[in-house]
Scaffold this active site. Structure first.
Site, PDB file in Angstrom:
ATOM      1  N   HIS A   1      88.082  23.912  35.273  1.00  0.00           N
ATOM      2  CA  HIS A   1      87.077  23.087  34.542  1.00  0.00           C
ATOM      3  C   HIS A   1      87.620  22.576  33.364  1.00  0.00           C
ATOM      4  O   HIS A   1      87.762  23.135  32.210  1.00  0.00           O
ATOM      5  CB  HIS A   1      85.445  23.700  34.574  1.00  0.00           C
ATOM      6  CG  HIS A   1      85.006  24.228  35.732  1.00  0.00           C
ATOM      7  ND1 HIS A   1      84.588  23.278  36.893  1.00  0.00           N
ATOM      8  CD2 HIS A   1      84.968  25.481  36.310  1.00  0.00           C
ATOM      9  CE1 HIS A   1      84.256  24.179  38.019  1.00  0.00           C
ATOM     10  NE2 HIS A   1      84.479  25.203  37.676  1.00  0.00           N
TER      11      HIS A   1
ATOM     12  N   ARG B   1      85.767  19.653  31.693  1.00  0.00           N
ATOM     13  CA  ARG B   1      84.729  19.159  30.605  1.00  0.00           C
ATOM     14  C   ARG B   1      85.211  17.788  30.518  1.00  0.00           C
ATOM     15  O   ARG B   1      86.242  17.122  31.224  1.00  0.00           O
ATOM     16  CB  ARG B   1      84.490  19.940  29.553  1.00  0.00           C
ATOM     17  CG  ARG B   1      84.231  21.460  29.566  1.00  0.00           C
ATOM     18  CD  ARG B   1      83.426  21.684  30.668  1.00  0.00           C
ATOM     19  NE  ARG B   1      82.846  23.081  30.804  1.00  0.00           N
ATOM     20  CZ  ARG B   1      82.322  23.697  31.876  1.00  0.00           C
ATOM     21  NH1 ARG B   1      82.183  22.938  33.208  1.00  0.00           N
ATOM     22  NH2 ARG B   1      82.033  24.929  31.981  1.00  0.00           N
TER      23      ARG B   1
ATOM     24  N   ASN C   1      82.440  19.534  36.952  1.00  0.00           N
ATOM     25  CA  ASN C   1      80.928  19.666  37.383  1.00  0.00           C
ATOM     26  C   ASN C   1      79.931  19.724  36.252  1.00  0.00           C
ATOM     27  O   ASN C   1      78.691  19.650  36.370  1.00  0.00           O
ATOM     28  CB  ASN C   1      80.671  21.190  37.821  1.00  0.00           C
ATOM     29  CG  ASN C   1      81.218  22.303  36.755  1.00  0.00           C
ATOM     30  OD1 ASN C   1      81.718  21.832  35.657  1.00  0.00           O
ATOM     31  ND2 ASN C   1      80.859  23.506  37.030  1.00  0.00           N
TER      32      ASN C   1
ATOM     33  N   ASP D   1      88.986  29.569  37.682  1.00  0.00           N
ATOM     34  CA  ASP D   1      87.496  29.369  37.101  1.00  0.00           C
ATOM     35  C   ASP D   1      87.417  29.214  35.560  1.00  0.00           C
ATOM     36  O   ASP D   1      86.046  29.604  35.228  1.00  0.00           O
ATOM     37  CB  ASP D   1      86.482  29.933  37.885  1.00  0.00           C
ATOM     38  CG  ASP D   1      85.227  29.427  37.945  1.00  0.00           C
ATOM     39  OD1 ASP D   1      85.000  28.115  37.573  1.00  0.00           O
ATOM     40  OD2 ASP D   1      84.211  30.231  38.232  1.00  0.00           O
TER      41      ASP D   1
HETATM   42 ZN   LIG Z   1      83.933  26.835  39.059  1.00  0.00          ZN
END
Ligand SMILES: [Zn+2]
Length: 385
Positions: free
Chosen positions: A29, A31, A55, A272
């Site tokens: 991720h 951002r 996300n 992650d």
């Molecule tokens: Zn994730």
């Protein structure tokens, strides 16, 4: 060069310099805005491929994903990430993802998959950015188009509520989803390619291992190899360990670690990494934002593989190369690293936990997993050269 190449310490026999094929990270991720600019160079460092799963402000359309991709690539170019071979993207699974969108995904090279997040009502907590999506039970047309085109479904597979509408505790959510939905999904869509993201339970591992066709794989994070829920009570930096899902029991951790370190082609490194400003983490534990910031993921994985295979570091690092460097590109149909495309990891005890990453525009920092100014800083013992 023949990799993995390992230099052992003369006195202790422990690996002090390890050269392996360039690893990849198939779950990251990045951002947006100032936070993206701050963390991206560190989150690309050392990697061949990185799969980005936006996300925060879900990305539901291919054009939006291309804009996000362009921003990431601009940062990568400015920072001289010249060893990077590619950033891949996912779309967030919502009702916008029609069969026509799946066909478009299959025709271009940047957006590669659809990522499913836990569905729930507003106000319920799933994970960062969850609750915008559509239940998989309502996505039959999309799933059939994915079977036909080979576009994979990536899943954060947790149920927030049970079938009677009762809120499930975090510790039961992944297992409940596997038992009640995932086996049925596999049966109904046998050709669907599935990546079980951040698999954190023995039930999840059993689901992945039951399919020998190569269509079912999982990503496994380094924090899930290192920690269980018991560790939340153990460290002053527990809020930075708070992520969803987390590993519940030692038995779950054992199952996940066995699969990752076995070299099995169905286990793929995907850390992650999910940076949050320290202001979002510096709260009572249950309110702290979900996600671990992992600019040191390569070292975290390597240290765990070495520890696990202490009697035979060569075998341990062979398994690491499959897990982190080969299995992912093979699942995604990408060229694997050439023999001379390598990274080096060294024994290191003073700079193994990176310092917090400043985000000047927000007048804040992002704190890597395990960092603290206090005395219980995590000890990895390795760092990327
Ligand atoms: Zn994730």
């Amino acid at each position: 060069m023949k990799t993995p190449e390992i230099v052992l310490d003369d006195a202790t026999g422990a690996p002090v310099k390890i050269t392996v094929l360039r690893p990849s990270n198939f779950h990251a991720h990045f951002r947006r805005d100032a936070l993206m600019r701050a963390v991206t160079p560190l989150q690309l460092r050392g990697y061949k491929y990185v799969l980005a799963m936006p996300n925060t402000g879900p990305i539901r359309a291919i054009a939006e994903a291309h804009t996000y991709y362009d921003e990431l690539m601009r940062i990568a170019d400015e920072e001289g990430s010249d060893k990077l071979s590619g950033i891949l993207m996912t779309l967030y699974h919502t009702a916008d993802i029609t069969p026509a969108v799946i066909e478009q995904i299959a025709k271009q090279k940047i957006v590669r998959a659809v990522k499913h997040y836990p569905t729930h009502r507003p106000g319920q907590e799933g994970t960062t950015g969850s609750g915008f999506g559509r239940p998989l039970e309502e996505a039959g047309e999309m799933l059939r188009a994915m079977e036909e085109t080979g576009v994979p479904l990536l899943g954060h597979f947790e149920s927030v509520e049970d079938n009677d509408g009762r809120m499930l505790p975090h510790s039961e959510r992944e297992g409940y989803f596997v038992d009640n939905y995932l086996w049925g999904l596999r049966d109904k869509y046998p050709k669907l390619r599935i990546c079980f993201e951040h698999c954190s339970t023995r039930k999840g591992v059993e689901f992945v291992k039951a399919d020998s066709s190569g269509r079912t794989v999982c990503t496994i994070t380094p924090q899930h190899l290192w920690f269980t829920a018991d560790d939340f009570g153990r460290y002053s930096w527990r809020n930075h360990l708070r992520c969803m899902p987390y590993v519940k029991t030692e038995d779950d951790r054992e199952a996940v670690t066995d699969l990752a370190t076995s070299g099995d082609m169905r286990a793929i490194a995907g850390d992650d990494t999910a940076p949050h400003l320290s202001a979002a983490k510096d709260k009572p534990f249950e309110q702290a934002a979900c996600g671990c910031y992992l600019p040191h993921a390569i070292a975290l994985y390597v240290a765990k593989f070495i520890k696990r295979g202490a009697t035979n570091p060569q075998d341990a690092m062979n398994s690491y190369e499959h897990f982190a460097c080969l299995n992912g590109p093979r699942f995604w149909g990408l060229p694997v690293p050439a023999d001379d495309d390598t990274v080096t990891i060294r024994y290191e005890t003073r700079r193994d936990i990176p310092e917090p990453t400043p985000v000047p525009e927000d007048n804040d920092f992002v704190i890597p997993l395990g960092w603290t100014a206090g005395s219980d800083k995590l000890k990895i013992g390795y760092a990327l050269d």
